[in-house]
Design a protein around this motif. Structure first.
Motif, PDB file in Angstrom:
ATOM      1  N   LYS A   1       0.830  -1.200   0.000  1.00 55.31           N
ATOM      2  CA  LYS A   1       0.000   0.000   0.000  1.00 55.31           C
ATOM      3  C   LYS A   1       0.868   1.255   0.000  1.00 55.31           C
ATOM      4  O   LYS A   1       1.945   1.281   0.603  1.00 55.31           O
ATOM      5  CB  LYS A   1      -0.879   0.003   1.252  1.00 55.31           C
ATOM      6  CG  LYS A   1      -2.015  -1.017   1.179  1.00 55.31           C
ATOM      7  CD  LYS A   1      -2.898  -0.919   2.385  1.00 55.31           C
ATOM      8  CE  LYS A   1      -3.612   0.430   2.443  1.00 55.31           C
ATOM      9  NZ  LYS A   1      -4.606   0.467   3.543  1.00 55.31           N
ATOM     10  N   PRO A   2       0.380   2.309  -0.664  1.00 54.04           N
ATOM     11  CA  PRO A   2       1.131   3.567  -0.613  1.00 54.04           C
ATOM     12  C   PRO A   2       1.051   4.145   0.798  1.00 54.04           C
ATOM     13  O   PRO A   2       0.117   3.847   1.542  1.00 54.04           O
ATOM     14  CB  PRO A   2       0.388   4.466  -1.599  1.00 54.04           C
ATOM     15  CG  PRO A   2      -0.981   3.909  -1.684  1.00 54.04           C
ATOM     16  CD  PRO A   2      -0.851   2.434  -1.451  1.00 54.04           C
ATOM     17  N   ILE A   3       2.020   4.934   1.156  1.00 49.33           N
ATOM     18  CA  ILE A   3       1.922   5.652   2.419  1.00 49.33           C
ATOM     19  C   ILE A   3       1.363   7.044   2.140  1.00 49.33           C
ATOM     20  O   ILE A   3       1.569   7.614   1.060  1.00 49.33           O
ATOM     21  CB  ILE A   3       3.266   5.759   3.165  1.00 49.33           C
ATOM     22  CG1 ILE A   3       4.301   6.510   2.294  1.00 49.33           C
ATOM     23  CG2 ILE A   3       3.790   4.379   3.563  1.00 49.33           C
ATOM     24  CD1 ILE A   3       5.437   7.054   3.108  1.00 49.33           C
ATOM     25  N   ILE A   4       0.622   7.543   3.119  1.00 47.08           N
ATOM     26  CA  ILE A   4       0.078   8.907   3.028  1.00 47.08           C
ATOM     27  C   ILE A   4       0.884   9.762   3.994  1.00 47.08           C
ATOM     28  O   ILE A   4       1.016   9.414   5.173  1.00 47.08           O
ATOM     29  CB  ILE A   4      -1.412   8.931   3.439  1.00 47.08           C
ATOM     30  CG1 ILE A   4      -2.218   7.868   2.675  1.00 47.08           C
ATOM     31  CG2 ILE A   4      -1.991  10.324   3.251  1.00 47.08           C
ATOM     32  CD1 ILE A   4      -2.291   8.058   1.194  1.00 47.08           C
ATOM     33  N   ARG A   5       1.404  10.849   3.511  1.00 45.04           N
ATOM     34  CA  ARG A   5       2.248  11.703   4.363  1.00 45.04           C
ATOM     35  C   ARG A   5       2.137  13.163   3.929  1.00 45.04           C
ATOM     36  O   ARG A   5       1.680  13.461   2.828  1.00 45.04           O
ATOM     37  CB  ARG A   5       3.695  11.233   4.306  1.00 45.04           C
ATOM     38  CG  ARG A   5       4.294  11.302   2.900  1.00 45.04           C
ATOM     39  CD  ARG A   5       5.815  11.177   2.932  1.00 45.04           C
ATOM     40  NE  ARG A   5       6.374  11.153   1.583  1.00 45.04           N
ATOM     41  CZ  ARG A   5       6.575  12.253   0.832  1.00 45.04           C
ATOM     42  NH1 ARG A   5       6.239  13.454   1.271  1.00 45.04           N
ATOM     43  NH2 ARG A   5       7.087  12.142  -0.385  1.00 45.04           N
ATOM     44  N   ASP A   6       2.593  14.053   4.808  1.00 46.17           N
ATOM     45  CA  ASP A   6       2.653  15.470   4.454  1.00 46.17           C
ATOM     46  C   ASP A   6       3.587  15.646   3.266  1.00 46.17           C
ATOM     47  O   ASP A   6       4.589  14.934   3.123  1.00 46.17           O
ATOM     48  CB  ASP A   6       3.220  16.285   5.633  1.00 46.17           C
ATOM     49  CG  ASP A   6       2.220  16.420   6.756  1.00 46.17           C
ATOM     50  OD1 ASP A   6       1.010  16.501   6.476  1.00 46.17           O
ATOM     51  OD2 ASP A   6       2.646  16.449   7.927  1.00 46.17           O
ATOM     52  N   VAL A   7       3.281  16.629   2.473  1.00 43.86           N
ATOM     53  CA  VAL A   7       4.144  16.948   1.349  1.00 43.86           C
ATOM     54  C   VAL A   7       5.465  17.515   1.880  1.00 43.86           C
ATOM     55  O   VAL A   7       5.506  18.096   2.972  1.00 43.86           O
ATOM     56  CB  VAL A   7       3.396  17.934   0.412  1.00 43.86           C
ATOM     57  CG1 VAL A   7       3.489  19.351   0.909  1.00 43.86           C
ATOM     58  CG2 VAL A   7       3.850  17.820  -1.013  1.00 43.86           C
ATOM     59  N   ARG A   8       6.548  17.312   1.144  1.00 40.24           N
ATOM     60  CA  ARG A   8       7.869  17.855   1.510  1.00 40.24           C
ATOM     61  C   ARG A   8       8.385  18.727   0.363  1.00 40.24           C
ATOM     62  O   ARG A   8       8.006  18.525  -0.780  1.00 40.24           O
ATOM     63  CB  ARG A   8       8.877  16.725   1.718  1.00 40.24           C
ATOM     64  CG  ARG A   8       8.504  15.771   2.808  1.00 40.24           C
ATOM     65  CD  ARG A   8       9.536  14.624   2.858  1.00 40.24           C
ATOM     66  NE  ARG A   8       9.012  13.540   3.674  1.00 40.24           N
ATOM     67  CZ  ARG A   8       9.161  12.243   3.409  1.00 40.24           C
ATOM     68  NH1 ARG A   8       9.854  11.860   2.331  1.00 40.24           N
ATOM     69  NH2 ARG A   8       8.639  11.336   4.198  1.00 40.24           N
TER      70      ARG A   8
END
Lengths: 153, 153, 153, 153
Positions: free
Chosen positions: C4-11
């Motif tokens: 599964k993809p991870i969901i994270r804050d944009v950098r």
């Protein structure tokens, strides 16, 4: 001056005259060379004055179409108050217009705005050795015993 | 302490311990009687820490479930920067937890947050005669020659 | 995808990949020619994601170093709530990554953020004829009977 | 009415009359019982109109000292614009004052404010079956084909 300047919100058409005052103000603080306020910052700050989402405001003193001074103020939260604090960040009077109450009128206009805006406190910082300005500030506000520490990130 | 406290964002479950630290901090500044921080302000400030629209934040130092210190910081606009200034308004360590680096750890955690948040400057005010605190501040930040003027509206 | 993809804050390092997704999103809405999103808006919006004063946020779905989708959300005041509303303004999945739950994962990540942020409501707008997206939206949110009126100033 | 109402910013002295209009507005939306707007929300919203840090505003239509209508609007960020969007959240005219252009005058006053405030777009939501209001809205704004999805957190 045979009449008093008016104090009013800055307008987009003021840009050139405002920029000249802003440059004078920054020169006073020796923000030149690597510490100069960049054109990008100047443009962004100017745009923020006209962006209703930003609690950043500017007023000017005008006399016969000429801008004699500027004041910038910003509302922000404070942990000990319900309403916002009002930070009077910048105040400048054109050198040849000094001694006629322009600075005082600009400060008092900020007081009026803060009162209307539910802000219980206006504050600003000034350098210890700025004797000329402090003569006025001692008349219109209270000097505290707080020092300012700062860390550039 | 045989291990270091952790520095973390405040949580709603911290309210009682936070409130005790906040009371200690306000007692230090002699905010009592007519100048006391009201319950309404305390509740509103607490709520603002958990309101994502408010740029007002709190971290605490925790050791074995006990809160040893607090720091409150607020982002706000500044006319000379693109990114926001970071005002570290309140810092307090429980009296019996002093001398173990809690205050320094809280300040440095704010530096980390400001860096991650695009804020180029952290600043705070402290009273001239606060020798204990200033010993730390002189190590982690720069003392400026700015005074603070204030007007209650 | 085998994982599964991870969901994270944009950098900040995501800029190029984010910009490609943003361009795809705007192309979907036919924002081209005179209605195109200008480079200045794109740069400003990008900068706002990293400005702690702005309540505007972005997350991305990442898989093996590739960005598969984006979501942008904004907190703002609402007259009927104490906490802020959360406006999920933009959602996009790369065309070749659809059908694997990326959009749903991004929406649910916004729900988690809103919950942690004291925001009691997440909302968004979608065009009536966007059947594909609405199949998902009908599963994760409530369709209201509100229409949207708009006036360009 | 033999003369037109004036449209102006709300004032603290308006509280009782404003509250009656606000109650009428909420009754129209059947916000009663468990979904009623609480006194705490009403007090907080009212306070925010007078808090210069909050981009939330209210205007009223006044005729001979009586308030005939209200409008509330909020500026917030938007990913596709430099300036803020203007969300006209609430509009209400007292039942016995309808048919005299009060609603239209309130909407147009918001347009004027948004224009002065650098906000390129005013928008609002209305229920599909609100035929009376939509007759007016169709004259002063553009109906879009956007639906509204919502998730209570």
């Amino acid at each position: 001056m045979t009449s008093k300047p008016i104090i009013r919100d800055v307008r987009k058409a003021d840009f050139e005259q405002w920029q000249a005052l802003w440059a004078g103000y920054n020169a006073f603080y020796k923000r030149t060379g690597p510490t100069a306020v960049s054109d990008e910052v100047t443009r962004t700050t100017w745009a923020r004055f006209f962006d209703a989402y930003e609690p950043m405001h500017a007023m000017v003193a005008e006399h016969d179409g000429r801008l004699l001074g500027l004041v910038h103020y910003i509302y922000h939260r404070n942990t000990t108050m319900l309403g916002p604090a009002c930070y009077l960040q910048d105040l400048f009077t054109a050198p040849d217009a000094r001694g006629h109450g322009v600075g005082r009128a600009l400060i008092e206009a900020v007081y009026d705005r803060a009162a209307a805006a539910g802000s219980p406190r206006v504050y600003w910082n000034t350098q210890e050795n700025n004797d000329t300005a402090r003569k006025l500030y001692d008349q219109v506000a209270d000097l505290t015993d707080f020092l300012l520490y700062r860390k550039t990130i």
